[in-house]
Design an enzyme around this catalytic site. Structure first.
Site, mmCIF file in Angstrom:
data_model
loop_
_atom_site.group_PDB
_atom_site.id
_atom_site.type_symbol
_atom_site.label_atom_id
_atom_site.label_comp_id
_atom_site.label_asym_id
_atom_site.label_seq_id
_atom_site.Cartn_x
_atom_site.Cartn_y
_atom_site.Cartn_z
ATOM 1 N N LEU A 1 0.826 -1.207 0.000
ATOM 2 C CA LEU A 1 0.000 0.000 0.000
ATOM 3 C C LEU A 1 0.865 1.264 0.000
ATOM 4 C CD1 LEU A 1 -3.047 0.948 0.238
ATOM 5 C CD2 LEU A 1 -2.489 1.425 2.611
ATOM 6 N N ARG B 1 9.853 -4.103 9.397
ATOM 7 C CA ARG B 1 10.842 -5.068 9.875
ATOM 8 C C ARG B 1 12.111 -5.076 9.046
ATOM 9 N NH1 ARG B 1 7.240 -10.273 10.504
ATOM 10 N NH2 ARG B 1 6.853 -9.504 8.401
ATOM 11 N N ASP C 1 -11.435 4.868 4.892
ATOM 12 C CA ASP C 1 -12.323 4.094 4.025
ATOM 13 C C ASP C 1 -12.186 4.787 2.675
ATOM 14 O OD1 ASP C 1 -14.503 3.229 2.449
ATOM 15 O OD2 ASP C 1 -15.539 2.565 4.248
ATOM 16 N N HIS C 2 -11.409 4.187 1.762
ATOM 17 C CA HIS C 2 -11.035 4.967 0.577
ATOM 18 C C HIS C 2 -12.229 5.290 -0.321
ATOM 19 C CE1 HIS C 2 -10.693 0.926 -1.179
ATOM 20 N NE2 HIS C 2 -10.917 1.516 -2.334
ATOM 21 N N HIS D 1 -17.366 -0.085 3.024
ATOM 22 C CA HIS D 1 -17.627 0.812 1.888
ATOM 23 C C HIS D 1 -19.120 1.001 1.626
ATOM 24 C CE1 HIS D 1 -13.438 0.215 1.495
ATOM 25 N NE2 HIS D 1 -13.499 -0.929 0.854
ATOM 26 N N LYS E 1 -16.396 -3.678 -14.158
ATOM 27 C CA LYS E 1 -15.959 -2.973 -12.956
ATOM 28 C C LYS E 1 -16.629 -1.608 -12.918
ATOM 29 C CE LYS E 1 -11.883 -0.812 -10.872
ATOM 30 N NZ LYS E 1 -12.277 -1.035 -9.485
HETATM 31 P P1 NAD Z 1 2.061 -5.580 3.247
HETATM 32 O O1 NAD Z 1 2.023 -6.955 3.784
HETATM 33 O O2 NAD Z 1 2.466 -5.362 1.828
HETATM 34 O O3 NAD Z 1 3.030 -4.695 4.134
HETATM 35 C C1 NAD Z 1 3.129 -4.828 5.528
HETATM 36 C C2 NAD Z 1 4.245 -3.965 6.100
HETATM 37 O O4 NAD Z 1 4.305 -4.171 7.512
HETATM 38 C C3 NAD Z 1 5.642 -4.270 5.562
HETATM 39 O O5 NAD Z 1 6.325 -3.044 5.443
HETATM 40 C C4 NAD Z 1 6.243 -5.133 6.672
HETATM 41 O O6 NAD Z 1 7.649 -5.057 6.722
HETATM 42 C C5 NAD Z 1 5.653 -4.510 7.897
HETATM 43 N N1 NAD Z 1 5.605 -5.404 9.067
HETATM 44 C C6 NAD Z 1 5.005 -6.612 9.173
HETATM 45 N N2 NAD Z 1 5.196 -7.113 10.413
HETATM 46 C C7 NAD Z 1 5.924 -6.222 11.125
HETATM 47 C C8 NAD Z 1 6.434 -6.148 12.460
HETATM 48 N N3 NAD Z 1 6.225 -7.117 13.367
HETATM 49 N N4 NAD Z 1 7.114 -5.028 12.822
HETATM 50 C C9 NAD Z 1 7.316 -4.042 11.939
HETATM 51 N N5 NAD Z 1 6.873 -4.062 10.666
HETATM 52 C C10 NAD Z 1 6.185 -5.129 10.251
HETATM 53 O O7 NAD Z 1 0.620 -4.935 3.529
HETATM 54 P P2 NAD Z 1 -0.152 -3.832 2.663
HETATM 55 O O8 NAD Z 1 -0.827 -4.497 1.515
HETATM 56 O O9 NAD Z 1 0.745 -2.680 2.388
HETATM 57 O O10 NAD Z 1 -1.326 -3.394 3.654
HETATM 58 C C11 NAD Z 1 -1.097 -2.540 4.766
HETATM 59 C C12 NAD Z 1 -2.437 -2.174 5.392
HETATM 60 O O11 NAD Z 1 -3.242 -1.514 4.430
HETATM 61 C C13 NAD Z 1 -3.255 -3.369 5.864
HETATM 62 O O12 NAD Z 1 -3.985 -2.977 6.998
HETATM 63 C C14 NAD Z 1 -4.211 -3.601 4.707
HETATM 64 O O13 NAD Z 1 -5.395 -4.238 5.128
HETATM 65 C C15 NAD Z 1 -4.472 -2.184 4.267
HETATM 66 N N6 NAD Z 1 -4.911 -2.047 2.883
HETATM 67 C C16 NAD Z 1 -4.104 -2.429 1.844
HETATM 68 C C17 NAD Z 1 -4.511 -2.265 0.541
HETATM 69 C C18 NAD Z 1 -3.628 -2.632 -0.612
HETATM 70 O O14 NAD Z 1 -4.033 -2.357 -1.746
HETATM 71 N N7 NAD Z 1 -2.468 -3.202 -0.404
HETATM 72 C C19 NAD Z 1 -5.775 -1.712 0.278
HETATM 73 C C20 NAD Z 1 -6.573 -1.318 1.349
HETATM 74 C C21 NAD Z 1 -6.123 -1.481 2.644
#
Ligand code: NAD
Length: 488
Positions: free
Chosen positions: A17, A46, A177-178, A240, A341
Site C-alpha cells: 500500500l 521489519r 475508508d477509501h 464501503h 468494474k
Molecule cells: P504488506 O504486507 O504489503 O506490508 C506490511 C508492512 O508491515 C511491511 O512493510 C512489513 O515489513 C511490515 N511489518 C510486518 N510485520 C511487522 C512487524 N512485526 N514489525 C514491523 N513491521 C512489520 O501490507 P499492505 O498491503 O501494504 O497493507 C497494509 C495495510 O493496508 C493493511 O492494513 C491492509 O489491510 C491495508 N490495505 C491495503 C490495501 C492494498 O491495496 N495493499 C488496500 C486497502 C487497505
C-alpha cells in the site's frame, strides 16, 4: 496552497500500500504545495534499510508521476527510515529519538501523524506503545491514521477501539475508508443538499427504492490468502457500502462540517434495522463464483481452500426505521468476477399515483420510473431518467435521459482518494473518515448474518463469472415486485 507542517511516522513503509498509494499521494501533495519544507516522513518496518535505500524506494514508487527537474529528488530528501519490530517496546525508544531529531531539523512543531499501514493485528500494540514509550508530543497535534480492516466483528472492533483509545481520543483517529475519498461519493452531499429539487423528493413519499452496486470484474488475484478469511461481507459491505448508504440515508446536517456530518451519519446508521437471524437469512444473498468465461472457479484459485465457503458476492436489502425512509428498501450488492468494474447508485422514484396516459387502446402506455443514477466510477456523473412524449403522431410516452458526465480533463485533475484523505488528515478534517459509532453500528448489523453464514454450509459455487451474481440476488428484488436497474 497552505503548507501543512507535519512529521509522519509510517508503520509498514515497505508494504504494498505504501509503495502503490501513499508515496504517490504525498508526492502530489508536495507538488501542489500542501507539503513543503516543513515535513518529514519516518518509515518503519521489519526490513533493514538505510535512509538512502529507503529514499530510492520512494523515488521508484513515484517515478511515473510527471514532475519538474529535481522535484522528485527534493521530495525524497524528506524521507528517513528506521527498522523496527512493532512488538518490541525497546524499539520505540529508537523511533522516539529519531522523531525528536527530525522534528527539530524540519521545524514540524510537534505535529505528529502516525499512519498504520500493516497487518491489523498490530494496530492496538502500536497505539499502546506510542503512548507508553513517550512518542506522543504535548506540543502540536497527535493523529492516528489507520487502515482497514477495523475488526472482524463487533467484539474485535471494540477491542481494537479500546486499545486505540488508550492513546488517542476519537477526534485524533482517522479511519481510512477509501470509498469516502472518491469524487462522486463526496458529491452525494452536494447533489442532495445543494439542490432543493432533489432534496425535496428525497424521502419515502417519492422514492420507491435505492440501489447501490459495487461491481468488480477481477477475481481475488494476489490477495487470496487474506480474502479467503474475510469474504465480501466483511471486505466490502461492512465498510464501503455502509458508508455510501449512510450518506444517502442521512438527514441534512446543520452545516457542512465534519462534526455535523458525523452526527447525521451516526443517526442514520442507528435507525438501520438490525435483523433477527431469520430476517437476515431472508434479506441477504451470498454467492461464490464458479469456473467459466476462461477463468478458474474461486475454489481453484491459488491460495484458496478448495472447499472454501467464503462468499465472493453479497447482496442485501436494508431497511431504515425512521420517518424519512420507512418502507423504502435499500438494495445493495457487491462481488468479484462480475460483468464489469463499476460503482453506481440508482435512486428509483415512485410512479405517478394515477397514470393519465394509461389507455387500453394504446400499446406502450406504461410509464417508466424516474431514476436518478449517480455514476461513481469509472465514469463519474449523474443521469436522470424522465418520461417524455414520443416524437410523432398520436400520444405515447418514452423514457429519456438527462445526463451530466465529468470530462476526461476534470477526471484527470481529480485527486486520487488517498491523496484527498491524506490531505484531510493533515488538516484535521474528519468529514471523510468513519467514526467509531458508525463502525460499531455497521458491525452489529453485519454480525447477525455472519454468524448465520458461519454455521450454515452454502451451496457454492453458484454464479458464473461475467454475470451479475447468483439468481437469488435478482429474486431478492423480484419478490418485492422490483428489478435491479443495472442488469445484463
Ligand atoms: P504488506 O504486507 O504489503 O506490508 C506490511 C508492512 O508491515 C511491511 O512493510 C512489513 O515489513 C511490515 N511489518 C510486518 N510485520 C511487522 C512487524 N512485526 N514489525 C514491523 N513491521 C512489520 O501490507 P499492505 O498491503 O501494504 O497493507 C497494509 C495495510 O493496508 C493493511 O492494513 C491492509 O489491510 C491495508 N490495505 C491495503 C490495501 C492494498 O491495496 N495493499 C488496500 C486497502 C487497505
Amino acid at each position: 496552497a497552505t503548507e501543512n507542517k507535519a512529521l509522519i511516522t509510517l508503520f509498514g513503509a515497505t508494504g504494498d500500500l505504501a509503495k502503490r498509494k501513499l508515496y504517490t499521494s504525498l508526492f502530489k501533495l508536495y507538488q501542489k504545495g500542501y507539503l513543503a519544507d516543513h515535513f518529514a516522513l519516518l518509515g518503519t518496518s521489519r526490513h533493514e534499510l538505510s535512509d538512502d535505500e529507503f529514499e530510492k524506494m520512494v523515488l521508484d514508487s513515484i517515478k511515473d508521476i510527471p514532475a519538474k527537474d529535481g522535484e522528485a529528488e527534493a521530495f525524497a530528501k524528506h524521507f528517513f527510515y528506521c527498522a523496527h519490530d512493532v512488538t518490541k517496546p525497546e524499539h520505540y525508544v529508537k523511533l522516539k529519538d529519531r522523531l525528536a531529531e527530525l522534528d527539530k531539523q524540519f521545524g514540524t512543531e510537534g505535529n505528529r501523524l502516525f499512519y498504520m499501514s500493516m497487518a491489523p493485528q498490530f494496530f492496538g500494540t502500536i497505539a499502546i506503545n506510542l503512548k507508553k514509550q513517550g512518542l506522543i508530543t504535548d506540543k502540536g497535534y497527535n493523529r492516528l491514521v489507520i487502515e482497514k480492516p477495523f475488526g472482524r466483528d463487533f467484539d474485535s472492533a471494540k477491542k481494537l477501539n479500546d486499545e486505540l483509545s488508550q492513546t488517542f481520543e476519537e477526534n485524533q483517529i482517522f479511519r481510512i475508508d477509501h470509498y469516502l475519498g472518491k469524487e462522486m461519493v463526496q458529491n452525494i452531499q452536494a447533489l442532495r443538499f445543494g439542490n432543493p429539487i432533489i432534496e425535496a423528493l428525497w424521502n419515502n413519499r417519492y422514492i420507491d427504492n435505492i440501489q447501490v452496486t459495487l461491481s468488480e470484474k477481477l477475481g481475488v488475484e494476489e490477495r487470496a490468502g487474506y480474502y479467503d478469511k474475510s469474504g465480501a461481507l466483511r471486505d466490502m459491505l461492512q465498510n464501503h457500502i455502509m458508508q455510501v448508504v449512510a450518506q444517502l440515508a442521512m438527514e441534512e446536517p446543520v452545516a457542512f462540517t465534519d462534526d455535523d456530518v458525523r452526527v447525521e451519519k451516526i443517526k442514520a446508521l442507528r435507525s438501520l434495522r438490525v435483523y433477527t437471524p431469520s430476517e437476515a437469512a431472508a434479506n441477504f444473498v451470498r454467492g461464490q463464483y464458479d469456473a467459466g468465461n476462461g477463468t478458474n472457479a474461486y475454489r481453484n484459485e491459488d491460495g484458496v481452500d478448495p472447499e472454501s465457503g467464503t462468499e465472493t458476492f453479497v447482496a442485501a436489502k436494508l431497511m431504515f426505521d425512521n420517518y424519512r425512509w420507512s418502507g423504502v428498501p435499500f438494495y445493495v450488492r457487491t462481488g468479484k468476477k462480475l460483468a464489469d468494474k463499476f460503482t453506481r447508485i440508482d435512486v428509483v422514484f415512485k410512479k405517478p399515483l394515477i397514470d393519465i396516459f394509461a389507455n387500453p387502446d394504446a400499446k406502450n402506455q406504461n410509464l417508466a420510473s424516474n431514476v436518478l443514477t449517480i455514476y461513481v466510477e469509472p465514469k463519474s456523473g449523474f443521469a436522470l431518467q424522465l418520461n417524455a412524449k414520443h416524437v410523432g403522431q398520436g400520444y405515447t410516452t418514452e423514457p429519456v435521459d438527462l445526463q451530466f458526465l465529468q470530462s476526461d480533463s476534470a477526471k484527470k485533475e481529480s485527486p486520487e482518494p488517498y491523496e484527498r484523505l491524506f490531505h484531510d488528515a493533515l488538516e484535521g478534517n474528519h468529514t471523510n473518515f468513519a467514526s467509531w459509532a458508525e463502525i460499531a453500528y455497521a458491525w452489529k448489523f453485519v454480525d447477525v448474518i455472519r454468524n448465520l453464514w458461519d454455521i450454515e454450509k452454502p451451496s457454492f459455487p453458484n454464479y458464473v463469472p461475467g454475470s451479475m451474481g447468483p439468481a437469488a440476488a435478482d429474486e431478492l428484488l423480484a419478490r418485492d415486485g422490483r428489478k435491479w436497474v443495472y442488469r445484463l
